[in-house]
Design a protein around this motif. Structure first.
Motif, PDB file in Angstrom:
ATOM      1  N   ARG A 118       0.808  -1.217   0.000  1.00 51.53           N
ATOM      2  CA  ARG A 118       0.000   0.000   0.000  1.00 51.53           C
ATOM      3  C   ARG A 118       0.846   1.275   0.000  1.00 51.53           C
ATOM      4  O   ARG A 118       0.577   2.210  -0.760  1.00 51.53           O
ATOM      5  N   GLU A 119       1.867   1.321   0.842  1.00 54.74           N
ATOM      6  CA  GLU A 119       2.648   2.548   0.976  1.00 54.74           C
ATOM      7  C   GLU A 119       3.359   2.905  -0.342  1.00 54.74           C
ATOM      8  O   GLU A 119       3.323   4.056  -0.789  1.00 54.74           O
ATOM      9  N   GLU A 120       3.986   1.916  -0.938  1.00 52.12           N
ATOM     10  CA  GLU A 120       4.671   2.188  -2.214  1.00 52.12           C
ATOM     11  C   GLU A 120       3.664   2.470  -3.320  1.00 52.12           C
ATOM     12  O   GLU A 120       3.913   3.295  -4.201  1.00 52.12           O
ATOM     13  N   PHE A 121       2.512   1.794  -3.240  1.00 53.45           N
ATOM     14  CA  PHE A 121       1.445   2.050  -4.212  1.00 53.45           C
ATOM     15  C   PHE A 121       1.042   3.512  -4.167  1.00 53.45           C
ATOM     16  O   PHE A 121       0.920   4.173  -5.217  1.00 53.45           O
ATOM     17  N   GLU A 122       0.828   4.041  -2.976  1.00 56.32           N
ATOM     18  CA  GLU A 122       0.406   5.435  -2.825  1.00 56.32           C
ATOM     19  C   GLU A 122       1.462   6.397  -3.376  1.00 56.32           C
ATOM     20  O   GLU A 122       1.134   7.412  -3.997  1.00 56.32           O
ATOM     21  N   GLY A 123       2.731   6.060  -3.158  1.00 50.94           N
ATOM     22  CA  GLY A 123       3.804   6.921  -3.658  1.00 50.94           C
ATOM     23  C   GLY A 123       3.841   6.967  -5.178  1.00 50.94           C
ATOM     24  O   GLY A 123       3.968   8.055  -5.773  1.00 50.94           O
ATOM     25  N   ILE A 124       3.714   5.818  -5.816  1.00 47.16           N
ATOM     26  CA  ILE A 124       3.720   5.771  -7.285  1.00 47.16           C
ATOM     27  C   ILE A 124       2.457   6.425  -7.846  1.00 47.16           C
ATOM     28  O   ILE A 124       2.508   7.172  -8.834  1.00 47.16           O
ATOM     29  N   TYR A 125       1.328   6.159  -7.198  1.00 51.07           N
ATOM     30  CA  TYR A 125       0.065   6.724  -7.687  1.00 51.07           C
ATOM     31  C   TYR A 125       0.085   8.254  -7.649  1.00 51.07           C
ATOM     32  O   TYR A 125      -0.355   8.913  -8.600  1.00 51.07           O
ATOM     33  N   SER A 126       0.612   8.805  -6.561  1.00 52.46           N
ATOM     34  CA  SER A 126       0.654  10.268  -6.455  1.00 52.46           C
ATOM     35  C   SER A 126       1.537  10.870  -7.537  1.00 52.46           C
ATOM     36  O   SER A 126       1.304  11.989  -8.006  1.00 52.46           O
ATOM     37  N   ARG A 127       2.532  10.129  -7.956  1.00 50.42           N
ATOM     38  CA  ARG A 127       3.453  10.630  -8.982  1.00 50.42           C
ATOM     39  C   ARG A 127       2.839  10.567 -10.381  1.00 50.42           C
ATOM     40  O   ARG A 127       3.073  11.437 -11.221  1.00 50.42           O
ATOM     41  N   LYS A 153      -0.595  10.206 -10.991  1.00 45.68           N
ATOM     42  CA  LYS A 153      -2.041  10.324 -10.795  1.00 45.68           C
ATOM     43  C   LYS A 153      -2.771  10.804 -12.055  1.00 45.68           C
ATOM     44  O   LYS A 153      -3.794  10.230 -12.452  1.00 45.68           O
ATOM     45  N   ASN A 154      -2.268  11.838 -12.668  1.00 51.49           N
ATOM     46  CA  ASN A 154      -2.945  12.397 -13.846  1.00 51.49           C
ATOM     47  C   ASN A 154      -3.041  11.388 -14.982  1.00 51.49           C
ATOM     48  O   ASN A 154      -4.068  11.286 -15.657  1.00 51.49           O
ATOM     49  N   ALA A 155      -1.951  10.637 -15.187  1.00 52.61           N
ATOM     50  CA  ALA A 155      -1.941   9.641 -16.261  1.00 52.61           C
ATOM     51  C   ALA A 155      -2.899   8.492 -15.953  1.00 52.61           C
ATOM     52  O   ALA A 155      -3.523   7.935 -16.864  1.00 52.61           O
ATOM     53  N   VAL A 156      -3.044   8.145 -14.685  1.00 53.62           N
ATOM     54  CA  VAL A 156      -3.925   7.032 -14.289  1.00 53.62           C
ATOM     55  C   VAL A 156      -5.389   7.450 -14.357  1.00 53.62           C
ATOM     56  O   VAL A 156      -6.232   6.741 -14.938  1.00 53.62           O
ATOM     57  N   ASP A 157      -5.713   8.595 -13.796  1.00 52.08           N
ATOM     58  CA  ASP A 157      -7.111   9.029 -13.672  1.00 52.08           C
ATOM     59  C   ASP A 157      -7.775   9.320 -15.015  1.00 52.08           C
ATOM     60  O   ASP A 157      -9.003   9.252 -15.127  1.00 52.08           O
TER      61      ASP A 157
END
Length: 253
Positions: A180-189, A191-195
């Motif tokens: 979870r912790e590493e997931f959150e770090g990558i997601y925040s980086r 985020k725009n591309a994922v969303d």
């Protein structure tokens, strides 16, 4: 006696004159020859000095030409060496391209083990090829070897930090391993591309997957229901060509 004495004196005087004349002539000849000899020696010295200077000039020119030839030889050898390196590099690239095509065909036919063998060979030729690293990650992931997949995707992102496609793959692998912790770090980086993908449906999938693997089934269900409730009656929010092979492999266990 007196007459004889006078005759002797006359003869002696005549002989003396003759001898003096001969001596004078001889000395004159010797003097002329000596002058001519000295002159000849001087001319020889002058000619020798001139020839010596010419030889020195020729030697300098020859050394310069030899140095020029050596320089051109080195330049030519350098060009030959560069050409050989270029040909070797082109051959290596062609080999890598052929292997990538072979690996792609094996992946499409889901022959993960054979694909991995060829990937390792190809990486031996080009260790920093991001496409090969991505293929290796995919092979490991499809066999359920997610930690190995994560390791290779991270290598890709080190070489290509803006590769959002691989970042999204990494998010799925991290969710499936409940990191979870590493997931959150990558997601925040990223985020725009994922969303942006399919109006946020990928984000919902990843969030629900993370909660599921964390044992939070009700929270995962709530995330999915909320997303569905916000869609219209005719809305179809698909993940299009997204592969769920990895998720099926892990969740089925």
């Amino acid at each position: 006696y007196k007459i004889e004495k006078e005759l002797l004196k006359e003869a002696y005087s005549s002989n003396i004159q003759t001898i003096n004349l001969v001596i004078t002539i001889v000395l004159g000849v010797l003097g002329v020859l000596g002058y001519l000899g000295i002159r000849s020696v001087k001319e020889i010295q002058t000619d020798y000095s001139g020839e010596l200077e010419k030889l020195k000039t020729l030697k300098t020119q020859l050394e310069s030409e030899i140095e020029s030839v050596r320089s051109k030889q080195k330049e030519f050898e350098g060009k030959v060496g560069n050409l050989a390196k270029t040909n070797e590099e082109q051959d290596r690239r062609l080999q890598v391209m052929e292997l990538i095509e072979k690996i792609s065909n094996l992946i499409r036919s889901k022959q993960w083990v054979w694909a991995l063998k060829y990937v390792d060979i190809a990486l031996g030729l080009d260790a920093k090829n991001t496409l090969l690293l991505s293929q290796k990650a995919s092979c490991h992931a499809n066999q359920g070897e997610l930690m190995a997949a994560i390791e290779n995707v991270k290598k890709v992102l080190e070489l290509e930090p803006d590769n959002s496609s691989e970042a999204i793959n990494l998010l799925e692998y991290l969710a499936l391993t409940n990191q979870r912790e590493e997931f959150e770090g990558i997601y925040s980086r990223y985020k725009n591309a994922v969303d942006i993908i399919n109006d946020g449906s990928l984000t919902v999938y990843l969030e629900a997957l993370l909660r599921t693997m964390g044992g939070e089934l009700e929270a995962a269900k709530e995330t999915l229901q909320k997303f569905v409730a916000n869609q219209g009656a005719e809305a179809k929010k698909h993940l299009e060509s997204w592969s769920f092979n990895e998720a099926r492999t892990i969740t089925s266990k």
